[in-house]
Design a protein around this motif. Structure first.
Motif, PDB file in Angstrom:
ATOM      1  N   TYR A   1      21.256 -11.592  -3.358  1.00 35.03           N
ATOM      2  CA  TYR A   1      22.212 -11.741  -4.456  1.00 35.03           C
ATOM      3  C   TYR A   1      21.682 -12.723  -5.507  1.00 35.03           C
ATOM      4  O   TYR A   1      21.746 -12.464  -6.723  1.00 35.03           O
ATOM      5  N   PHE A   2      21.128 -13.855  -5.060  1.00 32.96           N
ATOM      6  CA  PHE A   2      20.565 -14.833  -5.988  1.00 32.96           C
ATOM      7  C   PHE A   2      19.406 -14.240  -6.793  1.00 32.96           C
ATOM      8  O   PHE A   2      19.272 -14.491  -7.994  1.00 32.96           O
ATOM      9  N   LEU A   3      18.553 -13.455  -6.123  1.00 34.23           N
ATOM     10  CA  LEU A   3      17.420 -12.843  -6.820  1.00 34.23           C
ATOM     11  C   LEU A   3      17.891 -11.882  -7.901  1.00 34.23           C
ATOM     12  O   LEU A   3      17.371 -11.877  -9.026  1.00 34.23           O
ATOM     13  N   ARG A   4      18.877 -11.064  -7.584  1.00 34.17           N
ATOM     14  CA  ARG A   4      19.391 -10.113  -8.577  1.00 34.17           C
ATOM     15  C   ARG A   4      20.000 -10.840  -9.768  1.00 34.17           C
ATOM     16  O   ARG A   4      19.808 -10.441 -10.920  1.00 34.17           O
ATOM     17  N   GLN A   5      20.729 -11.920  -9.482  1.00 36.72           N
ATOM     18  CA  GLN A   5      21.305 -12.710 -10.564  1.00 36.72           C
ATOM     19  C   GLN A   5      20.226 -13.332 -11.448  1.00 36.72           C
ATOM     20  O   GLN A   5      20.318 -13.309 -12.672  1.00 36.72           O
ATOM     21  N   SER A   6      19.198 -13.883 -10.811  1.00 39.15           N
ATOM     22  CA  SER A   6      18.142 -14.586 -11.543  1.00 39.15           C
ATOM     23  C   SER A   6      17.352 -13.636 -12.430  1.00 39.15           C
ATOM     24  O   SER A   6      17.088 -13.930 -13.601  1.00 39.15           O
ATOM     25  N   PHE A   7      16.983 -12.475 -11.889  1.00 40.32           N
ATOM     26  CA  PHE A   7      16.173 -11.542 -12.666  1.00 40.32           C
ATOM     27  C   PHE A   7      16.978 -10.803 -13.735  1.00 40.32           C
ATOM     28  O   PHE A   7      16.409 -10.216 -14.651  1.00 40.32           O
ATOM     29  N   GLY A   8      18.289 -10.851 -13.636  1.00 42.35           N
ATOM     30  CA  GLY A   8      19.105 -10.201 -14.657  1.00 42.35           C
ATOM     31  C   GLY A   8      19.696 -11.157 -15.653  1.00 42.35           C
ATOM     32  O   GLY A   8      20.518 -10.758 -16.493  1.00 42.35           O
ATOM     33  N   SER A   9      19.290 -12.425 -15.599  1.00 42.00           N
ATOM     34  CA  SER A   9      19.931 -13.453 -16.418  1.00 42.00           C
ATOM     35  C   SER A   9      19.454 -13.468 -17.866  1.00 42.00           C
ATOM     36  O   SER A   9      20.174 -13.919 -18.747  1.00 42.00           O
ATOM     37  N   ALA A  10      18.229 -13.003 -18.159  1.00 44.37           N
ATOM     38  CA  ALA A  10      17.690 -13.046 -19.522  1.00 44.37           C
ATOM     39  C   ALA A  10      16.596 -11.994 -19.675  1.00 44.37           C
ATOM     40  O   ALA A  10      16.113 -11.425 -18.687  1.00 44.37           O
ATOM     41  N   LEU A  11      16.211 -11.751 -20.920  1.00 49.36           N
ATOM     42  CA  LEU A  11      15.199 -10.728 -21.186  1.00 49.36           C
ATOM     43  C   LEU A  11      13.875 -11.065 -20.525  1.00 49.36           C
ATOM     44  O   LEU A  11      13.227 -10.203 -19.928  1.00 49.36           O
ATOM     45  N   LEU A  12      13.458 -12.345 -20.623  1.00 51.57           N
ATOM     46  CA  LEU A  12      12.195 -12.750 -20.005  1.00 51.57           C
ATOM     47  C   LEU A  12      12.253 -12.592 -18.486  1.00 51.57           C
ATOM     48  O   LEU A  12      11.260 -12.226 -17.851  1.00 51.57           O
ATOM     49  N   ALA A  13      13.417 -12.868 -17.913  1.00 54.19           N
ATOM     50  CA  ALA A  13      13.569 -12.696 -16.467  1.00 54.19           C
ATOM     51  C   ALA A  13      13.429 -11.234 -16.085  1.00 54.19           C
ATOM     52  O   ALA A  13      12.829 -10.898 -15.056  1.00 54.19           O
TER      53      ALA A  13
END
Length: 349
Positions: free
Chosen positions: A251-263
Protein backbone atom coordinates in the motif's frame (compact mmCIF):
# COMPACT_ATOMS: atom_id res chain seq x y z
CA UNK A 1 9.01 -39.96 -10.11
CA UNK A 2 5.30 -39.13 -10.06
CA UNK A 3 4.16 -42.22 -12.00
CA UNK A 4 1.08 -43.77 -10.44
CA UNK A 5 0.55 -40.88 -8.04
CA UNK A 6 -3.10 -39.96 -7.43
CA UNK A 7 -4.34 -36.76 -5.76
CA UNK A 8 -7.94 -36.41 -4.55
CA UNK A 9 -9.45 -32.94 -4.81
CA UNK A 10 -12.36 -31.44 -2.93
CA UNK A 11 -13.70 -29.86 -6.11
CA UNK A 12 -16.39 -27.86 -4.30
CA UNK A 13 -14.18 -26.31 -1.60
CA UNK A 14 -13.15 -22.66 -1.87
CA UNK A 15 -14.64 -19.31 -2.81
CA UNK A 16 -14.22 -19.89 -6.56
CA UNK A 17 -14.84 -23.64 -6.80
CA UNK A 18 -15.23 -25.71 -8.87
CA UNK A 19 -13.82 -23.60 -11.74
CA UNK A 20 -10.71 -22.65 -9.78
CA UNK A 21 -10.06 -26.25 -8.74
CA UNK A 22 -10.26 -27.57 -12.30
CA UNK A 23 -8.04 -24.82 -13.70
CA UNK A 24 -5.57 -25.28 -10.88
CA UNK A 25 -5.41 -29.01 -11.51
CA UNK A 26 -4.67 -28.36 -15.18
CA UNK A 27 -1.77 -26.07 -14.25
CA UNK A 28 -0.47 -28.73 -11.86
CA UNK A 29 -0.90 -31.39 -14.57
CA UNK A 30 1.56 -29.52 -16.77
CA UNK A 31 4.12 -29.60 -13.98
CA UNK A 32 3.35 -33.21 -13.01
CA UNK A 33 2.08 -34.82 -16.24
CA UNK A 34 1.90 -38.34 -14.80
CA UNK A 35 -0.25 -37.46 -11.75
CA UNK A 36 -3.89 -38.59 -11.76
CA UNK A 37 -6.64 -36.48 -10.24
CA UNK A 38 -9.80 -37.64 -8.51
CA UNK A 39 -12.41 -34.86 -8.45
CA UNK A 40 -15.08 -35.13 -5.77
CA UNK A 41 -18.07 -32.86 -6.30
CA UNK A 42 -21.13 -32.06 -8.37
CA UNK A 43 -20.74 -34.17 -11.51
CA UNK A 44 -23.17 -31.98 -13.48
CA UNK A 45 -20.89 -28.97 -12.92
CA UNK A 46 -17.56 -30.75 -13.24
CA UNK A 47 -18.13 -32.57 -16.54
CA UNK A 48 -18.56 -29.40 -18.67
CA UNK A 49 -15.54 -27.81 -17.02
CA UNK A 50 -13.28 -30.77 -17.72
CA UNK A 51 -14.34 -30.79 -21.38
CA UNK A 52 -12.43 -27.52 -21.78
CA UNK A 53 -9.25 -29.31 -20.61
CA UNK A 54 -9.06 -32.56 -22.60
CA UNK A 55 -5.54 -33.44 -21.42
CA UNK A 56 -6.66 -33.09 -17.80
CA UNK A 57 -9.87 -35.02 -18.44
CA UNK A 58 -7.86 -37.90 -19.85
CA UNK A 59 -6.04 -38.34 -16.53
CA UNK A 60 -8.93 -37.56 -14.17
CA UNK A 61 -11.95 -39.21 -12.61
CA UNK A 62 -15.13 -37.55 -11.37
CA UNK A 63 -16.77 -38.93 -8.24
CA UNK A 64 -20.15 -37.39 -7.57
CA UNK A 65 -20.86 -35.88 -4.15
CA UNK A 66 -24.34 -34.84 -3.13
CA UNK A 67 -23.43 -32.24 -0.54
CA UNK A 68 -20.89 -29.48 0.10
CA UNK A 69 -19.37 -28.35 3.41
CA UNK A 70 -20.01 -24.63 3.69
CA UNK A 71 -17.49 -22.14 5.03
CA UNK A 72 -19.77 -21.27 7.94
CA UNK A 73 -20.39 -24.89 8.99
CA UNK A 74 -19.07 -25.82 12.42
CA UNK A 75 -16.60 -28.75 12.56
CA UNK A 76 -18.99 -30.81 14.68
CA UNK A 77 -21.81 -30.13 12.23
CA UNK A 78 -19.60 -31.14 9.31
CA UNK A 79 -18.61 -34.40 11.03
CA UNK A 80 -22.20 -35.36 11.76
CA UNK A 81 -23.81 -34.41 8.47
CA UNK A 82 -20.98 -34.42 5.94
CA UNK A 83 -20.43 -38.12 5.23
CA UNK A 84 -21.51 -37.70 1.60
CA UNK A 85 -19.83 -34.34 1.07
CA UNK A 86 -17.10 -33.64 -1.48
CA UNK A 87 -14.66 -32.93 1.36
CA UNK A 88 -15.34 -36.14 3.27
CA UNK A 89 -15.25 -38.36 0.17
CA UNK A 90 -11.95 -36.80 -0.94
CA UNK A 91 -10.45 -37.59 2.48
CA UNK A 92 -11.91 -41.10 2.42
CA UNK A 93 -10.03 -41.73 -0.84
CA UNK A 94 -6.73 -41.26 1.01
CA UNK A 95 -7.81 -43.52 3.85
CA UNK A 96 -8.85 -46.28 1.40
CA UNK A 97 -5.62 -46.01 -0.59
CA UNK A 98 -7.30 -44.75 -3.77
CA UNK A 99 -5.35 -41.48 -3.48
CA UNK A 100 -1.96 -40.56 -2.02
CA UNK A 101 -3.02 -37.11 -0.77
CA UNK A 102 -6.03 -34.80 -0.55
CA UNK A 103 -6.19 -31.08 -1.31
CA UNK A 104 -9.07 -28.81 -0.30
CA UNK A 105 -9.70 -25.06 -0.22
CA UNK A 106 -12.77 -25.55 1.95
CA UNK A 107 -13.65 -24.90 5.59
CA UNK A 108 -10.42 -25.22 7.64
CA UNK A 109 -12.03 -26.38 10.88
CA UNK A 110 -14.20 -28.95 9.12
CA UNK A 111 -11.25 -30.23 7.08
CA UNK A 112 -9.11 -30.67 10.19
CA UNK A 113 -11.89 -32.40 12.10
CA UNK A 114 -12.71 -34.76 9.24
CA UNK A 115 -9.08 -35.53 8.41
CA UNK A 116 -8.28 -36.29 12.04
CA UNK A 117 -11.38 -38.48 12.36
CA UNK A 118 -10.78 -40.44 9.15
CA UNK A 119 -6.97 -40.62 8.91
CA UNK A 120 -6.16 -40.64 12.66
CA UNK A 121 -2.96 -39.33 14.20
CA UNK A 122 0.36 -41.15 13.99
CA UNK A 123 1.71 -43.09 16.96
CA UNK A 124 3.54 -40.70 19.29
CA UNK A 125 1.54 -37.63 18.20
CA UNK A 126 -1.09 -36.15 20.49
CA UNK A 127 -2.35 -33.42 18.17
CA UNK A 128 -1.93 -32.62 14.49
CA UNK A 129 -0.48 -29.22 13.63
CA UNK A 130 -0.91 -26.80 10.75
CA UNK A 131 2.35 -25.96 8.99
CA UNK A 132 3.17 -23.64 6.12
CA UNK A 133 6.22 -21.94 4.66
CA UNK A 134 7.06 -18.32 3.84
CA UNK A 135 9.89 -16.28 2.25
CA UNK A 136 12.73 -14.91 4.37
CA UNK A 137 15.90 -12.89 3.82
CA UNK A 138 17.87 -16.12 3.70
CA UNK A 139 15.56 -18.43 1.76
CA UNK A 140 12.30 -20.00 2.96
CA UNK A 141 11.26 -21.27 6.38
CA UNK A 142 8.40 -23.31 7.79
CA UNK A 143 6.41 -22.40 10.90
CA UNK A 144 4.03 -24.49 12.99
CA UNK A 145 1.59 -24.61 14.63
CA UNK A 146 -0.50 -21.99 12.83
CA UNK A 147 -3.73 -22.29 14.73
CA UNK A 148 -4.77 -25.89 15.32
CA UNK A 149 -3.63 -25.98 18.97
CA UNK A 150 -4.03 -22.85 21.08
CA UNK A 151 -2.53 -24.25 24.30
CA UNK A 152 0.47 -26.60 24.06
CA UNK A 153 2.72 -28.38 26.52
CA UNK A 154 6.37 -29.31 26.02
CA UNK A 155 5.66 -32.66 24.35
CA UNK A 156 3.38 -30.94 21.81
CA UNK A 157 6.13 -28.50 20.91
CA UNK A 158 8.66 -31.31 20.55
CA UNK A 159 6.27 -33.16 18.24
CA UNK A 160 5.82 -29.99 16.17
CA UNK A 161 9.61 -29.72 15.87
CA UNK A 162 9.80 -33.25 14.43
CA UNK A 163 6.97 -32.50 12.00
CA UNK A 164 8.60 -29.24 10.89
CA UNK A 165 11.93 -30.97 10.41
CA UNK A 166 10.29 -33.45 8.03
CA UNK A 167 8.50 -30.65 6.17
CA UNK A 168 11.77 -28.74 5.68
CA UNK A 169 13.41 -31.82 4.22
CA UNK A 170 10.54 -32.98 2.01
CA UNK A 171 9.09 -29.69 0.74
CA UNK A 172 11.86 -27.10 1.13
CA UNK A 173 14.65 -29.52 0.21
CA UNK A 174 16.83 -28.68 3.23
CA UNK A 175 18.96 -31.71 4.08
CA UNK A 176 20.02 -30.59 7.55
CA UNK A 177 17.32 -28.21 8.84
CA UNK A 178 17.91 -25.89 11.76
CA UNK A 179 15.09 -25.62 14.30
CA UNK A 180 14.20 -22.85 16.74
CA UNK A 181 11.56 -22.36 19.42
CA UNK A 182 9.79 -19.00 19.17
CA UNK A 183 10.22 -17.22 22.50
CA UNK A 184 10.29 -13.80 24.15
CA UNK A 185 14.09 -13.83 24.22
CA UNK A 186 17.06 -15.93 23.16
CA UNK A 187 18.43 -16.48 26.67
CA UNK A 188 18.01 -19.97 28.14
CA UNK A 189 16.06 -18.73 31.17
CA UNK A 190 13.48 -16.84 29.09
CA UNK A 191 9.96 -18.12 28.41
CA UNK A 192 7.40 -20.25 30.18
CA UNK A 193 7.99 -23.78 31.44
CA UNK A 194 6.67 -25.59 28.35
CA UNK A 195 9.06 -23.77 26.00
CA UNK A 196 12.08 -24.36 28.26
CA UNK A 197 11.19 -28.03 28.77
CA UNK A 198 10.81 -28.52 25.02
CA UNK A 199 14.22 -26.92 24.47
CA UNK A 200 15.83 -29.31 26.97
CA UNK A 201 14.35 -32.29 25.12
CA UNK A 202 15.32 -31.04 21.65
CA UNK A 203 18.92 -30.49 22.75
CA UNK A 204 19.12 -34.27 23.31
CA UNK A 205 17.30 -35.17 20.09
CA UNK A 206 19.09 -36.85 17.24
CA UNK A 207 17.07 -35.27 14.44
CA UNK A 208 18.66 -34.40 11.08
CA UNK A 209 20.17 -30.93 11.29
CA UNK A 210 20.61 -28.96 14.51
CA UNK A 211 18.60 -27.39 17.28
CA UNK A 212 19.37 -23.65 17.26
CA UNK A 213 17.64 -22.81 20.53
CA UNK A 214 15.30 -19.91 21.16
CA UNK A 215 14.42 -17.40 18.43
CA UNK A 216 12.45 -14.15 18.56
CA UNK A 217 9.87 -12.46 16.36
CA UNK A 218 12.40 -10.56 14.24
CA UNK A 219 14.11 -13.85 13.38
CA UNK A 220 11.10 -14.79 11.25
CA UNK A 221 11.96 -12.29 8.52
CA UNK A 222 15.69 -12.99 8.84
CA UNK A 223 15.17 -16.72 8.31
CA UNK A 224 17.47 -17.43 11.26
CA UNK A 225 16.28 -21.06 11.27
CA UNK A 226 14.55 -23.33 8.77
CA UNK A 227 11.86 -24.46 11.24
CA UNK A 228 10.06 -22.11 13.64
CA UNK A 229 8.15 -23.96 16.38
CA UNK A 230 5.43 -22.38 18.51
CA UNK A 231 1.92 -22.90 19.83
CA UNK A 232 -1.07 -22.31 17.55
CA UNK A 233 -2.09 -19.03 19.20
CA UNK A 234 1.31 -17.39 18.74
CA UNK A 235 1.86 -18.93 15.32
CA UNK A 236 -1.43 -17.70 13.93
CA UNK A 237 -0.88 -14.18 15.25
CA UNK A 238 2.67 -14.13 13.84
CA UNK A 239 1.55 -15.36 10.42
CA UNK A 240 -1.29 -12.82 10.16
CA UNK A 241 1.11 -10.07 11.26
CA UNK A 242 3.53 -11.01 8.47
CA UNK A 243 0.72 -11.04 5.90
CA UNK A 244 -0.55 -7.67 7.13
CA UNK A 245 2.92 -6.12 6.99
CA UNK A 246 3.39 -7.25 3.37
CA UNK A 247 0.05 -5.64 2.43
CA UNK A 248 1.00 -2.45 4.31
CA UNK A 249 4.27 -2.06 2.41
CA UNK A 250 2.47 -2.74 -0.87
CA UNK A 251 0.00 0.00 0.00
CA UNK A 252 2.83 2.42 0.87
CA UNK A 253 4.60 1.67 -2.42
CA UNK A 254 1.47 2.34 -4.47
CA UNK A 255 0.91 5.60 -2.63
CA UNK A 256 4.52 6.71 -3.07
CA UNK A 257 4.75 5.95 -6.78
CA UNK A 258 1.42 7.63 -7.47
CA UNK A 259 2.14 10.79 -5.51
CA UNK A 260 3.74 12.89 -8.30
CA UNK A 261 4.73 12.84 -11.96
CA UNK A 262 8.40 12.16 -11.17
CA UNK A 263 7.37 9.30 -8.90
CA UNK A 264 5.31 7.78 -11.72
CA UNK A 265 8.30 8.06 -14.06
CA UNK A 266 10.41 6.42 -11.38
CA UNK A 267 7.90 3.57 -11.25
CA UNK A 268 8.34 2.96 -14.99
CA UNK A 269 12.09 2.65 -14.49
CA UNK A 270 11.74 0.44 -11.42
CA UNK A 271 8.92 -1.73 -12.79
CA UNK A 272 11.07 -4.78 -13.67
CA UNK A 273 12.52 -4.85 -10.15
CA UNK A 274 9.10 -4.30 -8.59
CA UNK A 275 7.62 -7.12 -10.65
CA UNK A 276 10.37 -9.42 -9.40
CA UNK A 277 9.63 -8.32 -5.82
CA UNK A 278 5.91 -8.91 -6.33
CA UNK A 279 6.58 -12.42 -7.58
CA UNK A 280 8.92 -13.12 -4.65
CA UNK A 281 6.32 -12.27 -2.02
CA UNK A 282 3.24 -13.47 -3.94
CA UNK A 283 1.23 -15.43 -1.34
CA UNK A 284 0.00 -17.79 -4.06
CA UNK A 285 3.53 -19.18 -4.34
CA UNK A 286 3.35 -20.29 -0.71
CA UNK A 287 -0.20 -21.58 -0.80
CA UNK A 288 -0.77 -24.97 0.76
CA UNK A 289 -0.79 -25.50 4.53
CA UNK A 290 -0.22 -29.06 5.71
CA UNK A 291 -2.02 -30.89 8.48
CA UNK A 292 1.02 -32.57 9.96
CA UNK A 293 0.89 -35.65 12.17
CA UNK A 294 -1.87 -37.59 10.41
CA UNK A 295 -1.67 -41.03 8.82
CA UNK A 296 -2.12 -39.44 5.43
CA UNK A 297 -1.31 -36.24 3.58
CA UNK A 298 -3.93 -33.50 3.79
CA UNK A 299 -3.26 -30.07 2.27
CA UNK A 300 -5.34 -26.98 3.03
CA UNK A 301 -5.39 -24.37 0.26
CA UNK A 302 -6.41 -20.80 1.01
CA UNK A 303 -10.14 -20.48 0.43
CA UNK A 304 -9.84 -17.33 -1.68
CA UNK A 305 -6.96 -18.45 -3.88
CA UNK A 306 -7.01 -18.61 -7.67
CA UNK A 307 -5.99 -21.45 -10.00
CA UNK A 308 -2.28 -20.63 -9.78
CA UNK A 309 -2.36 -20.74 -5.99
CA UNK A 310 -4.34 -23.98 -5.94
CA UNK A 311 -1.84 -25.55 -8.35
CA UNK A 312 0.93 -24.73 -5.88
CA UNK A 313 -1.04 -26.39 -3.08
CA UNK A 314 -1.23 -29.51 -5.26
CA UNK A 315 2.52 -29.20 -5.76
CA UNK A 316 3.05 -29.30 -1.98
CA UNK A 317 1.01 -32.52 -1.85
CA UNK A 318 3.07 -34.08 -4.63
CA UNK A 319 6.34 -33.10 -2.92
CA UNK A 320 5.18 -34.63 0.35
CA UNK A 321 4.25 -37.91 -1.34
CA UNK A 322 7.31 -38.18 -3.56
CA UNK A 323 9.72 -37.51 -0.70
CA UNK A 324 8.11 -39.96 1.71
CA UNK A 325 6.96 -37.45 4.32
CA UNK A 326 4.79 -39.92 6.25
CA UNK A 327 7.51 -42.58 6.37
CA UNK A 328 10.16 -40.05 7.42
CA UNK A 329 7.95 -38.71 10.18
CA UNK A 330 7.20 -42.16 11.57
CA UNK A 331 10.90 -43.01 11.58
CA UNK A 332 11.84 -39.76 13.34
CA UNK A 333 9.18 -40.29 16.00
CA UNK A 334 10.45 -43.81 16.60
CA UNK A 335 13.86 -42.27 17.35
CA UNK A 336 12.32 -39.61 19.60
CA UNK A 337 10.57 -42.26 21.71
CA UNK A 338 13.98 -43.27 23.11
CA UNK A 339 14.65 -39.77 24.52
CA UNK A 340 13.58 -39.24 28.17
CA UNK A 341 10.66 -36.82 28.42
CA UNK A 342 10.08 -36.59 24.67
CA UNK A 343 6.59 -38.07 24.95
CA UNK A 344 5.50 -36.70 28.31
CA UNK A 345 7.36 -33.39 28.21
CA UNK A 346 9.04 -33.89 31.61
CA UNK A 347 12.71 -33.46 30.78
CA UNK A 348 14.81 -31.63 33.34
CA UNK A 349 15.56 -28.03 32.47
Amino acid sequence: MSAGLAISLDAMGGDHAPDMVVRGADIARQRFPQVRFLFFGDEARLKPLLKDFPALAATSEIHHADTVIKMEDKPSQALRGGRGSSMRLAIDAVQSGSAHAVVSAGNTGALMAMAKFVLKTMPGIDRPAIASFFPTMRSESVMLDLGANIVCDASNLVQFAVMGNVFARTVLGVREPSTGLLNVGSEELKGHDAVREAAAILRQANLPGRFHGFVEGDDLAKGTVDVFVTDGFTGNVALKSIEGTVKLYGYFLRQSFGSALLAKLGYLLARPALNALRARVDPRRYNGAIFMGLNGICIKSHGGTDAFGFANAIGVAVDMVQNGAIENMKRDFDQMMTIPGAVTGTAAV
